[in-house]
Motif scaffolding. Structure first.
Motif, mmCIF file in Angstrom:
data_model
loop_
_atom_site.group_PDB
_atom_site.id
_atom_site.type_symbol
_atom_site.label_atom_id
_atom_site.label_comp_id
_atom_site.label_asym_id
_atom_site.label_seq_id
_atom_site.Cartn_x
_atom_site.Cartn_y
_atom_site.Cartn_z
ATOM 1 N N LEU A 176 9.048 4.552 2.513
ATOM 2 C CA LEU A 176 8.872 3.253 1.858
ATOM 3 C C LEU A 176 9.930 2.267 2.343
ATOM 4 C CD1 LEU A 176 6.731 2.580 -0.178
ATOM 5 C CD2 LEU A 176 8.292 3.181 -2.012
ATOM 6 N N GLU A 181 0.848 -1.198 0.000
ATOM 7 C CA GLU A 181 0.000 0.000 0.000
ATOM 8 C C GLU A 181 0.884 1.250 0.000
ATOM 9 O OE1 GLU A 181 -3.428 0.248 0.030
ATOM 10 O OE2 GLU A 181 -3.650 -1.921 -0.140
ATOM 11 N N GLN A 213 3.667 1.548 -1.413
ATOM 12 C CA GLN A 213 4.118 1.745 -2.795
ATOM 13 C C GLN A 213 3.079 2.561 -3.570
ATOM 14 O OE1 GLN A 213 7.150 0.499 -4.482
ATOM 15 N NE2 GLN A 213 6.341 2.060 -5.848
ATOM 16 N N LEU A 214 1.804 2.269 -3.358
ATOM 17 C CA LEU A 214 0.741 3.027 -4.041
ATOM 18 C C LEU A 214 0.756 4.484 -3.582
ATOM 19 C CD1 LEU A 214 -2.231 0.471 -3.869
ATOM 20 C CD2 LEU A 214 -0.563 0.799 -5.699
ATOM 21 N N HIS A 215 0.913 4.684 -2.275
ATOM 22 C CA HIS A 215 0.960 6.059 -1.761
ATOM 23 C C HIS A 215 2.208 6.784 -2.266
ATOM 24 C CE1 HIS A 215 -2.414 6.483 1.180
ATOM 25 N NE2 HIS A 215 -2.483 5.196 0.917
ATOM 26 N N TYR A 216 3.269 6.015 -2.432
ATOM 27 C CA TYR A 216 4.476 6.610 -3.021
ATOM 28 C C TYR A 216 4.191 7.034 -4.460
ATOM 29 C CZ TYR A 216 8.948 7.036 -5.317
ATOM 30 O OH TYR A 216 9.987 7.505 -6.072
ATOM 31 N N ASN A 217 3.546 6.166 -5.224
ATOM 32 C CA ASN A 217 3.201 6.499 -6.608
ATOM 33 C C ASN A 217 2.394 7.789 -6.665
ATOM 34 O OD1 ASN A 217 4.421 4.136 -7.312
ATOM 35 N ND2 ASN A 217 2.540 3.021 -7.773
ATOM 36 N N ALA A 218 1.515 7.960 -5.674
ATOM 37 C CA ALA A 218 0.671 9.159 -5.632
ATOM 38 C C ALA A 218 1.379 10.326 -4.947
ATOM 39 C CB ALA A 218 -0.630 8.841 -4.902
ATOM 40 N N MET A 219 2.680 10.146 -4.672
ATOM 41 C CA MET A 219 3.516 11.186 -4.068
ATOM 42 C C MET A 219 2.977 11.659 -2.723
ATOM 43 S SD MET A 219 4.710 13.268 -7.475
ATOM 44 C CE MET A 219 6.338 13.788 -7.004
ATOM 45 N N GLN A 220 2.381 10.726 -2.003
ATOM 46 C CA GLN A 220 1.919 11.062 -0.656
ATOM 47 C C GLN A 220 3.020 10.839 0.352
ATOM 48 O OE1 GLN A 220 -1.392 12.242 -0.125
ATOM 49 N NE2 GLN A 220 -1.224 12.360 -2.344
ATOM 50 N N ILE A 221 3.833 9.818 0.111
ATOM 51 C CA ILE A 221 4.975 9.549 0.979
ATOM 52 C C ILE A 221 6.204 9.402 0.094
ATOM 53 C CG2 ILE A 221 3.625 8.426 2.790
ATOM 54 C CD1 ILE A 221 4.578 5.732 1.646
ATOM 55 N N GLY A 222 7.364 9.491 0.698
ATOM 56 C CA GLY A 222 8.603 9.426 -0.074
ATOM 57 C C GLY A 222 9.272 8.076 0.045
ATOM 58 N N ILE A 223 10.379 7.969 -0.671
ATOM 59 C CA ILE A 223 11.144 6.731 -0.698
ATOM 60 C C ILE A 223 11.644 6.359 0.698
ATOM 61 C CG2 ILE A 223 13.190 8.074 -1.393
ATOM 62 C CD1 ILE A 223 12.465 4.338 -2.080
#
Lengths: 486, 472
Positions: free
Chosen positions: B413, B398, B400-410
């Protein structure tokens, strides 16, 4: 003084008569377009003047006949919304406002459990006419008590709708009757006035438009748009506004929609256009900016602004709790952006925990991280513009972060939130629907410069001074900004 | 008379020289059978025979493959010299047993006197045999036989303990190897995170402070890895010692993953009863009571007259004929009537009885404790496997999805990924606890009782009802 006496006499006449209507018009309209407000200016001690009344005068005036669309007023256009229906009962205009839970879509990819009125969120407009008596039944189908405040409107104190102060709550399942005679016109609002932080944050707001009785020709416009601005905190992957949030608002709406779901404001070339802007968001004021035109700020939620005091502007600041009318003539065809100029307010579901990746060298990162996270791909190093990727990458459910829309040139309009388009066309079959993208006349679009032009104008694209060498990745802090070098 | 007496004496002496040869491997086949029955392991006593060659071959071929716990136990059985040394106890006990059956050697007394005046010398001859030996030898033999039984039990117990120890060492090592792998992945994640931090820093996006904070995480993870590597090295050496491996034999490798928790829970019906019934230690303690009893009987019997020497003497004085007559030597029990020895033996007996009882109590609670440890480790391991690890995996997916949406960073992750691996560490620990507890249970089933916390104590004998429907 004489003015006030005559007014009182007039208001004493029984309701509904033609004479009264006319008299009302005379008196009422004395305050309308481009006239100084009623009451004489007195130069005393540096103060300009005191008006006779700040509350519309005595409350118990005889009402006029209910105004009807088409006959007495031209209804406002509510993009993505609708006016509340009414019926006339015994000379009174009767509305039924239902406060209820609404499964609301901010956009095709983002819905949330909100609260609203009559199945709509932010986009139910009550429309009435100066001088008529209105009766509004408010049924509470929410799981909590509520009340409705009629924002900016003169009325008897007990109709003001402040829960606990001017009336008992409208309890769960109850229907409460509000009734008064409208003694003003203008762009007003209505909203819950009980646990406002929660209830307004959940969507319990709307525009309340009152048209003047027998308006002057100046009042008449071809396009009269009602736009309610609000802001929400809906974290990616959630489906309910967080009303406790105080700063991190990530969904910004016009009539409950974010771009690209905001319906365009369609006009014919030469149309007179009025935008009625209201803001009942929680914490943010919005400098609403128009492209290609300037407008005049013609009215507030208090009064019309005299012509001499109107501001020519391209940006109008609509503070929380205010309405502003702006007007212009749409004489330049095209697709003109109209948006809040706060850059964070034209993003959809921006996440504010993303590290600053701008300018980071992405080379080799993916190879290092994919053994641990196979689906990883570095982004953000060129900014937030993910373009079309934002619509195809796997996202959390119910998330439209970074979403905008593909434009006429195939490139992505990387904006959302408080963004809409004023679409002005020479030929327009109908105001309904979307006329599509504007086709600019040949030679009037900024395109890649060709070599002939460059040569003719002596532009050397390889001139070193034009593009300073990018800093190579060092270990120290970045050099202080010494200003632009162009 | 003289002739008849002499013949009788000769026969008596002959009768007293029993079969006096010593068979050093006596009892070993019994032990082998007991060990095989109790722990399904073959043992070999290494004494330089063809059988040894065969054992060496077997060890070699086992070391070739990726070892399981069973392989490790089998190698240790065949190859560990400490174990071989323990077998010598049997030989010693056997020697004692033979010794106990031997009569005291008869004493021949001869003297010759030459008279200074006479012509013919005087001759004195006497043969003295310890008379009471005839009575006491069977008693002594019974004591020694009991001691021999005790030695067999002791050796069997030692072998069974040893198999359990090998099994435990194997699981500890297997867990440690998995830990190294997990710690290495964590280092990889945090190093990747640090690499991104460095790039952010180079771009001017984060401060020196931020970078140092990120770096400290990555560097700290390397220390954890180093500890894990060392633990694995230590447990490997522990296993080398037990396997008796040195030189190129230490190049063995083991299965990379501990066996999964079996699908069906292990049902042990009446674990206390089983533990008591199977317990070698309890038999051993019983045997000690018997030995002490025999010892007491012997002490009582020999208390008053520990030695009576019976003999015959012959005499010929000069010029006269032979005189023959019996001789007897009896200590008079005036001062030592053996009361101290009797009291001592009786005390030994009482002590053996108390020890037997105490051991029973200890075996009962150890058995219950091991059962609880198995259940608890099983529950924890399954909870990690079926609930927590999938949840951690979901967080990563999940995220990873939030990362894709730029909600959280690497960084977030990779932190989530690190947490996931840390949960894997906890899972491996629970799995290790499970298999250690299972090794303890196997030890109980073989008739030995481990310490409540999984060390060594003892054993037993009997039938174990184990519902082992185990899918691997």
């Amino acid at each position: 003084m004489a003015n006030r006496l005559s007014r009182r006499q007039i208001l004493g006449i029984g309701a509904g008569s033609v004479a009264a209507g006319a008299a009302w018009t005379e008196a009422g309209h004395s305050k309308s377009h481009n006239q100084p407000p009623g009451g004489r200016a007195k130069e005393t001690g540096g103060r300009a003047y005191w008006q006779e009344s700040y509350s519309g005068g005595p409350p118990n005036v005889a009402p006029l006949a209910p105004g009807l669309p088409g006959d007495h007023y031209k209804p406002v256009v509510v993009p993505n919304g609708a006016a509340l229906p009414f019926k006339i009962v015994g000379g009174v205009k009767v509305f039924h406002l239902v406060a209820e839970e609404v499964d609301h879509a901010f956009d095709s990819g983002l819905r949330a459990n909100c609260w609203g009125y009559n199945g709509r969120v932010n986009s139910t407009v009550i429309e009435a006419v100066e001088g008529e008596r209105i009766r509004i039944y408010v049924t509470n189908r929410l799981p909590v008590a509520t009340s409705v405040h009629w924002h900016g409107i003169y009325l008897p104190n007990g109709m003001d709708g402040v829960g606990g102060l001017t009336q008992p709550y409208v309890k769960v399942g109850e229907t409460v009757k509000y009734e008064w005679t409208l003694r003003q016109y203008g762009s007003f609002m209505f909203h819950s006035h009980h646990d406002e932080m929660t209830q307004m944050g959940m969507g319990m707001i709307g525009m309340f438009i009152v048209h003047p009785r027998n308006p002057s020709p100046d009042y008449r416009v071809d396009r009269d748009f009602s736009l309610m601005i609000s802001e929400w905190a809906v974290k990616a992957g959630t489906a309910r506004p967080n009303t406790v949030e105080m700063t991190d608002f990530n969904v910004l709406t016009i009539n409950g929609k974010v771009f690209p779901s905001t319906a365009p404001l369609v006009c014919k070339t030469g149309d007179r256009v009025r935008l009625r802007l209201g803001n009942l968001g929680a914490m943010d004021h919005h400098p609403m900016h128009i492209h290609g035109y300037h407008f005049r700020i013609t009215a507030t939620d208090g009064q019309d602004i005299p012509l001499s005091a109107q501001w020519p502007e391209t940006t109008v600041l609509v503070a929380v709790g205010q309405t502003r009318n702006v007007e212009f003539v749409a004489d330049a065809p095209g697709d003109w952006a109209f948006h809040c100029h706060m850059t964070h307010h034209v993003m959809n579901q921006m996440g504010h925990e993303f590290p600053n990746m701008v300018g980071v060298n992405p080379q080799g990162i993916d190879e290092k991280i994919r053994p641990l996270l196979p689906a990883y791909m570095t982004h953000g190093h060129t900014g937030m513009d993910m373009g079309k990727m934002a619509e195809v990458m796997p996202y959390p459910p119910n998330t439209i972060s970074m979403k905008g829309a593909t434009g006429p040139f195939g490139d992505y309009i990387s904006m959302g939130g408080l963004f809409t388009i004023v679409k002005v066309r020479d030929d327009l079959a109908s105001y309904e629907g979307d006329p599509g993208w504007y086709q600019q006349p040949s030679g009037t679009v900024a395109l890649k410069a060709n070599d002939d032009d460059l040569a003719r104008d002596g532009i050397d694209v390889n001139d070193g001074a034009a593009s300073p060498a990018p800093r190579s990745g060092g270990t120290g802090p970045p050099a202080p900004n010494r200003g632009h070098r162009h | 008379m003289a002739v008849r007496g002499t013949v009788w004496m000769g026969l008596l002496l002959l009768g007293l020289t029993g079969c006096a040869s010593v068979n050093l491997s006596a009892g070993f086949p019994e032990i082998g059978a007991a060990v095989e029955e109790r722990s399904a392991t073959r043992i070999v006593w290494n004494r330089g025979s063809a059988v040894d060659q065969e054992a060496t071959e077997q060890v070699r071929s086992l070391l070739e493959r990726r070892l399981t716990a069973d392989d490790a136990v089998q190698i240790a059985m065949l190859n560990n010299r400490e174990l071989q040394a323990i077998y010598s106890d049997l030989g010693l006990a056997q020697a004692d047993l033979v010794q106990s059956g031997l009569f005291k050697n008869p004493v021949l007394d001869a003297a010759i006197l030459f008279p200074l005046s006479g012509v013919r010398p005087d001759l004195q001859l006497s043969v003295v045999v310890n008379l009471l030996d005839a009575l006491y030898v069977p008693l002594r033999k019974r004591v020694a036989a009991a001691q021999f039984e005790e030695a067999k039990l002791r050796v069997t117990g030692a072998v069974l303990d040893f198999t359990a120890e090998v099994r435990r060492a194997f699981y500890v090592h297997q867990a440690n190897e998995q830990m190294v792998e997990l710690r290495r992945t964590i280092v990889q994640a945090l190093t990747a995170s640090l690499d991104v931090s460095r790039r952010l820093h180079a771009a001017g996006n984060i401060s020196d402070l931020d970078l140092v904070r990120d770096r400290v995480q990555a560097e700290a993870s390397k220390v954890m890895l180093r500890s894990a590597e060392s633990d694995a090295q230590q447990s490997r050496e522990q296993l080398n010692t037990l396997l008796g491996a040195w030189g190129e034999d230490t190049a063995w490798e083991i299965d990379g993953r501990m066996p999964d928790i079996p699908a069906e829970p292990l049902l042990v019906n009446g674990v206390e009863h089983v533990a008591l019934a199977r317990s070698l230690d309890l038999s051993h303690a019983r045997q000690r009571i018997i030995v002490a009893g025999q010892q007491l009987g012997y002490s009582r019997a020999s208390a008053l007259i520990p030695d009576v020497d019976l003999g015959a003497s012959a005499e010929r004085e000069g010029g006269e004929g032979w005189k023959v007559g019996p001789a007897i030597t009896i200590p008079l029990p005036l001062f030592d009537q053996g009361q101290a020895r009797i009291a001592r033996a009786a005390t030994e007996l009482r002590r053996a009885q108390q020890e037997y009882y105490a051991l029973g109590v200890r075996i009962r609670s150890t058995a219950r404790a091991v059962q609880e440890r198995i259940a608890s480790a099983r529950d924890r391991a399954l909870y990690y496997r079926d609930i927590l690890l999938p949840l951690r995996e979901r967080i990563v997916n999940e995220g990873q999805l939030h990362y894709n949406a730029m909600q959280i960073g690497i960084f977030q992750l990779l932190r989530d990924r690190e947490q996931q691996i840390e949960t894997g560490v906890a899972y491996v620990e629970a799995l290790r606890d499970y298999w250690l507890a299972r090794a303890d249970l196997a030890q109980i089933a073989s008739g030995r009782v481990p310490a409540p916390n999984g060390g060594r104590v003892g054993g037993r004998g009997g039938q174990m009802k184990v519902n082992e429907r185990e899918g691997h």
